[in-house]
Design an enzyme around this catalytic site. Sequence first.
Site, PDB file in Angstrom:
ATOM      1  N   TRP A 103       4.849   7.803   6.917  1.00 22.12           N
ATOM      2  CA  TRP A 103       5.062   7.984   5.469  1.00 22.12           C
ATOM      3  C   TRP A 103       6.381   7.384   5.042  1.00 22.12           C
ATOM      4  O   TRP A 103       6.491   6.799   3.954  1.00 22.12           O
ATOM      5  CB  TRP A 103       4.969   9.460   5.090  1.00 22.12           C
ATOM      6  CG  TRP A 103       3.584  10.004   5.267  1.00 22.12           C
ATOM      7  CD1 TRP A 103       3.196  10.986   6.128  1.00 22.12           C
ATOM      8  CD2 TRP A 103       2.394   9.590   4.582  1.00 22.12           C
ATOM      9  NE1 TRP A 103       1.840  11.201   6.020  1.00 22.12           N
ATOM     10  CE2 TRP A 103       1.327  10.361   5.085  1.00 22.12           C
ATOM     11  CE3 TRP A 103       2.131   8.631   3.601  1.00 22.12           C
ATOM     12  CZ2 TRP A 103       0.008  10.208   4.633  1.00 22.12           C
ATOM     13  CZ3 TRP A 103       0.817   8.470   3.147  1.00 22.12           C
ATOM     14  CH2 TRP A 103      -0.217   9.257   3.662  1.00 22.12           C
ATOM     15  N   ASP A 173      11.338  13.138   0.527  1.00 20.19           N
ATOM     16  CA  ASP A 173       9.893  13.373   0.551  1.00 20.19           C
ATOM     17  C   ASP A 173       9.666  14.640   1.375  1.00 20.19           C
ATOM     18  O   ASP A 173       9.793  14.620   2.595  1.00 20.19           O
ATOM     19  CB  ASP A 173       9.169  12.175   1.181  1.00 20.19           C
ATOM     20  CG  ASP A 173       7.667  12.411   1.325  1.00 20.19           C
ATOM     21  OD1 ASP A 173       7.174  13.497   0.929  1.00 20.19           O
ATOM     22  OD2 ASP A 173       6.983  11.494   1.823  1.00 20.19           O
ATOM     23  N   LYS A 197      -0.590  20.033   1.060  1.00 17.73           N
ATOM     24  CA  LYS A 197      -0.322  20.580   2.389  1.00 17.73           C
ATOM     25  C   LYS A 197       0.178  22.025   2.311  1.00 17.73           C
ATOM     26  O   LYS A 197      -0.353  22.898   2.969  1.00 17.73           O
ATOM     27  CB  LYS A 197       0.672  19.690   3.123  1.00 17.73           C
ATOM     28  CG  LYS A 197      -0.013  18.439   3.645  1.00 17.73           C
ATOM     29  CD  LYS A 197       0.766  17.190   3.515  1.00 17.73           C
ATOM     30  CE  LYS A 197      -0.101  15.980   3.831  1.00 17.73           C
ATOM     31  NZ  LYS A 197       0.472  14.729   3.348  1.00 17.73           N
TER      32      LYS A 197
HETATM   33  C1  LIG Z   1       0.597  13.506   3.049  1.00 18.07           C
HETATM   34  C2  LIG Z   1       1.939  12.885   2.880  1.00 18.07           C
HETATM   35  C3  LIG Z   1       2.167  11.864   1.935  1.00 18.07           C
HETATM   36  C4  LIG Z   1       1.071  11.262   1.099  1.00 18.07           C
HETATM   37  O1  LIG Z   1       0.711  12.087   0.080  1.00 18.07           O
HETATM   38  P1  LIG Z   1      -0.380  11.637  -1.005  1.00 18.07           P
HETATM   39  O2  LIG Z   1      -0.359  12.820  -1.906  1.00 18.07           O
HETATM   40  O3  LIG Z   1      -1.669  11.422  -0.289  1.00 18.07           O
HETATM   41  O4  LIG Z   1       0.105  10.403  -1.668  1.00 18.07           O
HETATM   42  C5  LIG Z   1       3.454  11.397   1.809  1.00 18.07           C
HETATM   43  N1  LIG Z   1       4.465  11.866   2.555  1.00 18.07           N
HETATM   44  C6  LIG Z   1       4.279  12.827   3.465  1.00 18.07           C
HETATM   45  C7  LIG Z   1       5.433  13.313   4.274  1.00 18.07           C
HETATM   46  C8  LIG Z   1       3.017  13.363   3.657  1.00 18.07           C
HETATM   47  O5  LIG Z   1       2.825  14.324   4.579  1.00 18.07           O
END
Ligand SMILES: *Cc1c(COP(=O)(O)O)cnc(C)c1O
Length: 361
Positions: A103, A173, A197
């Site tokens: 990511w 993030d 998540k």
């Molecule tokens: C799942 C995830 C993403 C992507 O998220 P989307 O909502 O599918 O764009 C980005 N960063 C991390 C750390 C993730 O776990």
Amino acid sequence: MSGRIHNFGAGPAVLPLSVVEAVSDALPNLMGSGFGLCEISHRSATFQSVVDSAMERVRRVLSVPADYTVLFLQGGASLQFYMTTLNILREGEEADYLVTGGWAQKALKEAARVGDASAIWDGAENGFKSVPSDDDYTVRENAVYTHYTSNNTLYGTQYHHLPDSGGKPRILDASSDIAGVPLDVGAHEIIYAGAQKNLGPSGVTLVILSPWAMARCGDNLPSMLDYNVHASKGSLFNTPNTFGIFVLDQVFKWLEDNGGLEGSIARNQAKANLLYQELDRSDFWAPHAEMNSRSVMNVTWRLANQDLEAVFLEESAAAGMGGLKGHRSVGGIRASLYNGCPLDSVVALIAFMQDFEARHA
Ligand SMILES: *Cc1c(COP(=O)(O)O)cnc(C)c1O
């Protein structure tokens, strides 16, 4: 609700049962309004009360400083890879990225479309088995910000400290560990997280911005990519994900009813401790992450005999456990133990693992 499995999926992920039940109640009739949850105007007073409640709960649970902005956007964390940079960075300006997994790589790729975004640390050579410590990298003198990914969902690694940013702003993030681990919101200028998540369903993204970030936002950006536009309309510039915001509010309600952030941290730590204890007990298992970078949210491992991995997945599914297949970049097994995953599921998984080992070792 019978027939539900122990869900270890990496996302969209398991929600607390009480949240699922509240959603089920609201579907035909939201809060006595007579309108169903998916059938009500985002301009109604009923829905406005949901947005207000969600924003207040986010502020309370995460201790968001009063002068920070909270937004509910769409497009996932993936849109934030670009949107953060588009708003903050000007052409030619530098931004530093700590590349600790898939990511983070994607975040860097999007940022590089806007300015001089570079990796100041990259764990690819080491198979992304760890996150850096502060002396492993140097922030560039002219960098506008440092971007990092607090938990690396695919590899199962996580920072257990606030990474040094050389005194520069931090952009985070936090998609896969928000509201599950300690977080000093005030030490960051932007925090973003897809909800699916730890906070709710897919399709809603929580973004938290400092006054510095709001003041730096470029002008004349496309409206949908402009934080100021969304902030000035209280996240209702266009039709938001009404369903997702309702579920997110219910997840934060559940967090508040169960000890707030402290309670969440303690539950997640307890779940992860149990599972790592099992992984360390026997050479039958081969955990992926280095000890001091282990994630409490995504636990990744191989079987010493990799030929048994397919059998493990098959037999665990038959025993009522789902979502355990590791991401293809690591292979093997991944158990995601997000906020909504109950301790019972981890206990059941460990009992299955011990039985599996006894039969196959
Ligand atoms: C799942 C995830 C993403 C992507 O998220 P989307 O909502 O599918 O764009 C980005 N960063 C991390 C750390 C993730 O776990």
